[in-house]
Every structure is written in C-alpha cells, then in structure tokens.
Design a protein around this motif. Structure first.
Motif, PDB file in Angstrom:
ATOM      1  N   SER A  61       0.742  -1.087   0.076  1.00  0.00           N
ATOM      2  CA  SER A  61      -0.139   0.100   0.148  1.00  0.00           C
ATOM      3  C   SER A  61       0.847   1.330   0.119  1.00  0.00           C
ATOM      4  CB  SER A  61      -1.002   0.099   1.385  1.00  0.00           C
ATOM      5  OG  SER A  61       0.000   0.107   2.560  1.00  0.00           O
ATOM      6  N   VAL A  62       0.403   2.170  -0.600  1.00  0.00           N
ATOM      7  CA  VAL A  62       0.932   3.651  -0.705  1.00  0.00           C
ATOM      8  C   VAL A  62       0.402   4.645   0.028  1.00  0.00           C
ATOM      9  CG1 VAL A  62       1.961   5.380  -2.322  1.00  0.00           C
ATOM     10  CG2 VAL A  62       2.046   2.962  -2.752  1.00  0.00           C
ATOM     11  N   THR A  63       0.990   5.427   0.964  1.00  0.00           N
ATOM     12  CA  THR A  63       0.428   6.460   1.557  1.00  0.00           C
ATOM     13  C   THR A  63       1.291   7.816   1.696  1.00  0.00           C
ATOM     14  OG1 THR A  63       1.117   5.898   3.902  1.00  0.00           O
ATOM     15  CG2 THR A  63      -0.860   4.700   3.259  1.00  0.00           C
ATOM     16  N   GLY A  64       0.540   8.620   2.403  1.00  0.00           N
ATOM     17  CA  GLY A  64       1.357  10.012   2.706  1.00  0.00           C
ATOM     18  C   GLY A  64       1.160   9.856   4.337  1.00  0.00           C
ATOM     19  N   CYS A  65       1.678  10.917   4.620  1.00  0.00           N
ATOM     20  CA  CYS A  65       1.837  10.843   6.137  1.00  0.00           C
ATOM     21  C   CYS A  65       1.410  12.290   6.535  1.00  0.00           C
ATOM     22  CB  CYS A  65       3.297  10.657   6.567  1.00  0.00           C
ATOM     23  SG  CYS A  65       4.731  11.448   6.297  1.00  0.00           S
ATOM     24  N   GLU A  66       1.403  12.647   7.828  1.00  0.00           N
ATOM     25  CA  GLU A  66       1.111  13.929   8.535  1.00  0.00           C
ATOM     26  C   GLU A  66       2.552  14.614   8.671  1.00  0.00           C
ATOM     27  OE1 GLU A  66      -1.610  15.673   9.014  1.00  0.00           O
ATOM     28  OE2 GLU A  66      -3.117  14.363   9.040  1.00  0.00           O
ATOM     29  N   PHE A  67       3.687  13.780   9.307  1.00  0.00           N
ATOM     30  CA  PHE A  67       4.709  14.187   9.763  1.00  0.00           C
ATOM     31  C   PHE A  67       5.856  13.065   9.832  1.00  0.00           C
ATOM     32  CE2 PHE A  67       2.017  17.215  11.818  1.00  0.00           C
ATOM     33  CZ  PHE A  67       2.465  18.445  11.011  1.00  0.00           C
ATOM     34  N   LEU A  68       7.242  13.252   9.863  1.00  0.00           N
ATOM     35  CA  LEU A  68       8.222  12.379  10.092  1.00  0.00           C
ATOM     36  C   LEU A  68       8.815  12.877  11.285  1.00  0.00           C
ATOM     37  CD1 LEU A  68       9.705  11.814   6.408  1.00  0.00           C
ATOM     38  CD2 LEU A  68       8.094  10.566   7.615  1.00  0.00           C
ATOM     39  N   VAL A  69       9.091  12.121  12.293  1.00  0.00           N
ATOM     40  CA  VAL A  69       9.631  12.506  13.581  1.00  0.00           C
ATOM     41  C   VAL A  69      11.266  12.016  13.320  1.00  0.00           C
ATOM     42  CG1 VAL A  69      10.007  12.359  16.008  1.00  0.00           C
ATOM     43  CG2 VAL A  69       7.570  12.562  14.927  1.00  0.00           C
ATOM     44  N   ALA A  70      12.159  13.078  13.403  1.00  0.00           N
ATOM     45  CA  ALA A  70      13.611  12.816  13.137  1.00  0.00           C
ATOM     46  C   ALA A  70      14.184  11.938  14.271  1.00  0.00           C
ATOM     47  CB  ALA A  70      14.466  14.104  12.726  1.00  0.00           C
ATOM     48  N   ARG A  71      13.889  12.520  15.426  1.00  0.00           N
ATOM     49  CA  ARG A  71      14.654  11.790  16.715  1.00  0.00           C
ATOM     50  C   ARG A  71      14.128  10.625  16.927  1.00  0.00           C
ATOM     51  NH1 ARG A  71      14.362  11.055  21.900  1.00  0.00           N
ATOM     52  NH2 ARG A  71      11.929  11.693  22.287  1.00  0.00           N
TER      53      ARG A  71
END
Length: 159
Positions: A61-71
């Motif tokens: 499945s392919v999705t987007g996201c709200e955010f990516l958390v670097a830490r």
C-alpha cells in the motif's frame, strides 16, 4: 537524523530530489519486488501506483503522512488522511511518501503542529509507526510483521 533512526528500526529509506525521481524510484521498487497489486487511495498518487481496489489482497500500500519525526524515525499518520485508518497497517508492505517540509525533530513538535493544522478538530486517530511491525511476545524472540507490515519504505522528496 530521520533516515538513520528509521533504518535502525528496520525501515527502508530513499531520498528523492523531486517528484519525478520519487515516481521512478517507487516504480523501480515495485518492478524489482514483482508486486502486482498496489493499493493507493491518495488522489495525488492513485493514477501512478494504484491498480487494485482491494486492500485485503494487495502486495503493498502507498500512503502519505502527516509528519516524520527525526529523533525517533517515526512516521506520523492520522485518520484525516485519504488513506484512512487501515491502509498503512493492513498491507504486508507499507510505502510512505513524505516531503522534507514534513520533517520535525520530536513527537512533541508533531503533536503541536497537528493541533495547529486541525485547529480544535483533531483527527479521531493519530498513528505513530516506527518501522515494520514487531513483537517479542513469543518466547522473547523478535518477529516482524505479526501485527502490521513486514516491510516499511519511506521515500522522502525534497520540497
């Protein structure tokens, strides 16, 4: 930092210099893995990737996201996205497409931005996914893919 943490959690990461590069890299992955059923409900990428309406029988499945958390190497998703609640966890492989302007340092930053973005109407579900599903419930042996995808890919596009 995100890429390093995500890979440490058994995620697979690719940086893309633009949208065309991302489209080529995702298509190359699909071809190499010989996946024939790709589910995507995101309008932006549906025409490029989706070839099945059945999430239950898809290869990925392919999705987007709200955010990516670097830490923490975490993908933040919500029920407010077109992909909804199940797309990222039901398929055996999850492909997330994100943009550099979605990178935040910490979970606290992601939650604060969610509050601002949805201005008092927070989505009913916020999911924090850190790599493939894994558990050590069975005789303390680490097993992946039991309660979610066995593989997670993140394609980060320069915004």
């Amino acid at each position: 930092m995100f890429a390093g943490e995500f890979v440490n959690l058994q995620g697979k990461f690719a940086f893309c210099i633009n949208e065309n590069d991302m489209l080529q890299q995702v298509q190359k992955l699909i071809t190499e893995k010989e996946w024939t059923k790709i589910y995507c409900s995101e309008d932006k990428w549906n025409a490029a990737f989706s070839n099945t309406i059945n999430l239950a029988g898809c290869d990925a499945s392919v999705t987007g996201c709200e955010f990516l958390v670097a830490r923490t190497g975490t993908i933040v998703m919500s029920a407010a996205q077109q992909s909804g609640r199940t797309t990222s966890v039901y398929a055996p492989v999850h492909i997330c497409i994100a943009y550099t302007n979605q990178l935040v340092y910490d979970i606290k930053d992601a939650l604060q931005l969610m509050k601002e973005k949805y201005a008092g109407n927070i989505p009913s579900l916020i999911t924090f996914a850190s790599g493939p599903s894994r558990t050590a419930d069975i005789e303390k042996t680490l097993v992946t893919g039991v309660h979610g995808p066995k593989e997670v890919y993140c394609f980060l596009v320069e915004a």
